[in-house]
Design an enzyme around this catalytic site. Structure first.
Site, PDB file in Angstrom:
ATOM      1  N   GLU A   1     -42.542  20.594  -7.472  1.00 43.62           N
ATOM      2  CA  GLU A   1     -42.401  21.160  -8.811  1.00 43.62           C
ATOM      3  C   GLU A   1     -43.289  22.402  -8.871  1.00 43.62           C
ATOM      4  O   GLU A   1     -44.481  22.324  -8.537  1.00 43.62           O
ATOM      5  CB  GLU A   1     -42.816  20.164  -9.888  1.00 43.62           C
ATOM      6  CG  GLU A   1     -42.629  20.726 -11.292  1.00 43.62           C
ATOM      7  CD  GLU A   1     -43.029  19.760 -12.398  1.00 43.62           C
ATOM      8  OE1 GLU A   1     -42.900  20.145 -13.574  1.00 43.62           O
ATOM      9  OE2 GLU A   1     -43.487  18.650 -12.085  1.00 43.62           O
TER      10      GLU A   1
ATOM     11  N   ARG B   1     -49.537   8.139   0.331  1.00 45.06           N
ATOM     12  CA  ARG B   1     -50.071   9.450  -0.037  1.00 45.06           C
ATOM     13  C   ARG B   1     -51.336   9.741   0.762  1.00 45.06           C
ATOM     14  O   ARG B   1     -51.981   8.837   1.298  1.00 45.06           O
ATOM     15  CB  ARG B   1     -50.409   9.488  -1.532  1.00 45.06           C
ATOM     16  CG  ARG B   1     -49.231   9.283  -2.438  1.00 45.06           C
ATOM     17  CD  ARG B   1     -49.640   9.317  -3.899  1.00 45.06           C
ATOM     18  NE  ARG B   1     -50.128  10.635  -4.280  1.00 45.06           N
ATOM     19  CZ  ARG B   1     -50.476  10.966  -5.520  1.00 45.06           C
ATOM     20  NH1 ARG B   1     -50.389  10.083  -6.491  1.00 45.06           N
ATOM     21  NH2 ARG B   1     -50.889  12.180  -5.803  1.00 45.06           N
TER      22      ARG B   1
ATOM     23  N   LYS C   1     -52.643  17.373  -9.773  1.00 44.73           N
ATOM     24  CA  LYS C   1     -52.448  18.788 -10.117  1.00 44.73           C
ATOM     25  C   LYS C   1     -52.919  19.077 -11.537  1.00 44.73           C
ATOM     26  O   LYS C   1     -53.381  20.180 -11.833  1.00 44.73           O
ATOM     27  CB  LYS C   1     -50.986  19.182  -9.941  1.00 44.73           C
ATOM     28  CG  LYS C   1     -50.661  19.658  -8.541  1.00 44.73           C
ATOM     29  CD  LYS C   1     -49.398  20.490  -8.471  1.00 44.73           C
ATOM     30  CE  LYS C   1     -48.163  19.666  -8.565  1.00 44.73           C
ATOM     31  NZ  LYS C   1     -46.937  20.467  -8.288  1.00 44.73           N
TER      32      LYS C   1
END
Length: 577
Positions: free
Chosen positions: A42, A285, A295
């Site tokens: 994104e 992750r 983020k």
């Protein structure tokens, strides 16, 4: 035959479980033997080392098995996205050494997704809900209690269609309506309880401008985008495991829709004729000690000026690590070393630093820099005389050659390399002690007058004599001494420099798991700026991104702020302890 079987087993063991799945699909002839992955960030921030792990897998699998990897920006939320992020994500991927086949955007499919949503409404599989977000969340129930139907769940199809079109007008009020898929309010998977698939956002989109006022949710756009592109393997992190059934459900519905639309532009027979669908595979992750990967939190650090920007060398962003002097290969080596599993773990930042150190040892040019200078005068060396000493650029790679460093009567050395009253095991410069100067001579500190001091008792100048028969390369250079080899700089030929020393950004090992505000956990000593340093004249030629080893200190690189008039260096990582 036995040898061949053994080699095959060895090859199988070397593959990650993700790669093994892909290999099995190829052997089974799925998707016509085609491999296609995608990296779908994104564009709402800069990518960090956690994204780099996904990049290495997405692009790496495609490279390994002769497939393609596309870059697709998930730009479904214009409130957070802009072209700056798009451009920097592309730059960081290139720097890591990967190349995409095509660039796509979720916004490329807004028209198709809209038509698909209208089809769902027409089939009685979606409805417009006018409850508040709080009411919807409460009405969805809990993991152990089924949800309750929305009071708008059984609206007539015509009314839903009219309201949905109204949602995509400039007059629509954000939060007043959403479109929900009509699935199963009692499903134990909370994602199936009539998920929201469209919401109103009255902010211009960075690509489509003001054409749209109603945008698809990630769960609605993601799987469909994969299907439109013919992605064979959707490789993502473990938090998407509970999303997978919804991903598959929407794609199944999309197949039904597209089967009815096969004579339109929405059907791509070239891809879909031999397309078995997308296999979603989840891996753990990447988490690092003393670091956050959110983020949202990283953006807050930037917006609140708690760091100098997304590329601050303390940040876990790819551009931050690049600015700090990490090599792309060292990041890839680190990711390869920790591997891919089904279990989340907290990786020690020291493992990343070790990978950086190992790679830079092969690449970095060895130079001299003095960070805490004190003057050394060689009393028996002729005044006004200077010699060019040969310095090896990298002992790990002879092809890197040499450069010259100037030697003279007055030198800078590190303050910590002298003790007026030497400790028992101190093997550096002290009254009556001998040391070797790197690439130069053996010197001996004066015993009767070893140093000068200022009024406060601080040493200002050290005095020594040199042995002219011990220049590096001469027979006398082999003379054995107990002292260490020290680095140095000629005072008349050294260049002033600013050096920035970096430490952990956060003061606790796992800030992401701490309930306190993450701002309270920042390390106040994460940056130390040294203003009165000296480096070789040779370093005036170096540019940001060049790898340097300041001998006996650590690895450094010129900062983006560095100019010929004001040299600035970032410490990348220290030497092995």
């Amino acid at each position: 035959m036995e040898e061949k079987t053994m080699n095959q087993n060895e090859e199988k063991k070397s593959l990650s479980f993700v790669e093994q799945f892909v290999k099995e699909d190829l052997e089974a002839g799925k998707n016509g033997g085609r491999i296609q992955t995608r990296f779908p960030p994104e564009p709402n921030g800069y990518i960090h080392i956690g994204h780099a792990k996904a990049i290495c897998m997405d692009f790496g699998v495609a490279e390994e098995f002769g497939g393609v990897c596309n870059l697709r920006f998930d730009d479904t939320n214009p409130t957070k996205e802009n072209t700056e992020y798009v451009e920097n994500i592309m730059s960081d991927i290139r720097w890591l050494g990967f190349h995409w086949e095509n660039v796509y955007y979720a916004s490329d499919y807004f028209e198709k997704l809209w038509d698909f949503a209208c089809w769902l409404i027409g089939k009685g599989l979606a409805y417009v809900d006018e409850q508040t977000s709080e009411q919807i969340a409460e009405q969805k129930g809990t993991p152990t209690q089924p949800g309750r139907p929305s009071p708008y769940r059984d609206r007539p199809i015509e009314e839903n269609m009219r309201l949905f079109k109204q949602m995509n007008t400039p007059e629509a009020v954000e939060g007043s309506m959403v479109l929900r898929a009509k699935l199963d309010m009692a499903n134990p998977n909370m994602h199936f309880r009539d998920p929201i698939i469209y919401r109103i956002i009255q902010i211009p989109h960075h690509r489509t401008g003001t054409k749209w006022h109603c945008y698809p949710m990630y769960d609605f756009a993601h799987g469909q985008s994969d299907y439109f592109e013919g992605v064979t393997h959707s490789i993502c992190t473990l938090e998407f495991v509970p999303h997978r059934p919804l991903y598959d459900k929407f794609v199944d519905l999309l197949r039904e829709y597209m089967a009815e639309q096969k004579d339109t532009k929405d059907f791509n027979p070239a891809i879909l004729s031999a397309y078995d669908g997308t296999r979603q595979i989840e891996f753990n992750r990447l988490n690092l000690t003393y670091t956050v990967m959110s983020k949202r939190k990283l953006k807050a650090l930037v917006d609140e000026h708690l760091v100098s920007g997304w590329d601050d060398p303390r940040m876990p962003t790819v551009c931050g690590m690049r600015r700090r002097g990490y090599s792309a290969q060292s990041i890839r080596n680190f990711i390869d070393s920790i591997g891919y599993t089904k279990f989340d773990a907290l990786n020690d930042y020291a493992l990343l630093e070790a990978a950086v150190r190992d790679d830079l040892n092969k690449k970095a040019c060895r130079v001299s820099a003095v960070l805490d200078p004190i003057k050394l005068v060689i009393t028996n060396y002729p005044e006004g005389k200077y010699e060019e000493m040969e310095a090896v650029n990298n002992p790990e790679n002879e092809a890197d050659g040499t450069h010259a460093i100037t030697f003279g009567r007055e030198l800078w050395i590190e303050r910590s390399d002298f003790q007026e009253v030497a400790e028992k095991k101190f093997q550096r410069l002290a009254p009556g002690k001998e040391v070797r100067l790197k690439n130069a001579y053996i010197i001996k500190c004066d015993e009767e007058h070893p140093c000068d001091k200022d009024a406060e008792g601080n040493v200002t100048t050290i005095y020594a004599t040199y042995d002219p028969e011990t220049r590096s390369g001469m027979p006398g250079a082999d003379r054995k001494i107990k002292g260490k080899t020290l680095h140095w700089l000629c005072c008349q030929h050294a260049v002033p420099a600013e050096v920035r020393l970096y430490d952990r950004l956060f003061s606790i090992e796992n800030p992401g798991a701490d309930e306190r505000d993450f701002r309270e956990l920042l390390n106040p000593s994460s940056l130390k700026v040294l203003k009165n340093c000296y480096v070789e004249e040779y370093l005036k030629e170096k540019k940001a991104g060049d790898f340097l080893q300041f001998q006996r200190i650590g690895y450094f690189t010129p900062d983006l702020d560095s100019t010929a008039e004001h040299l600035v260096f970032n410490k990348t990582v220290g030497l092995k302890v």
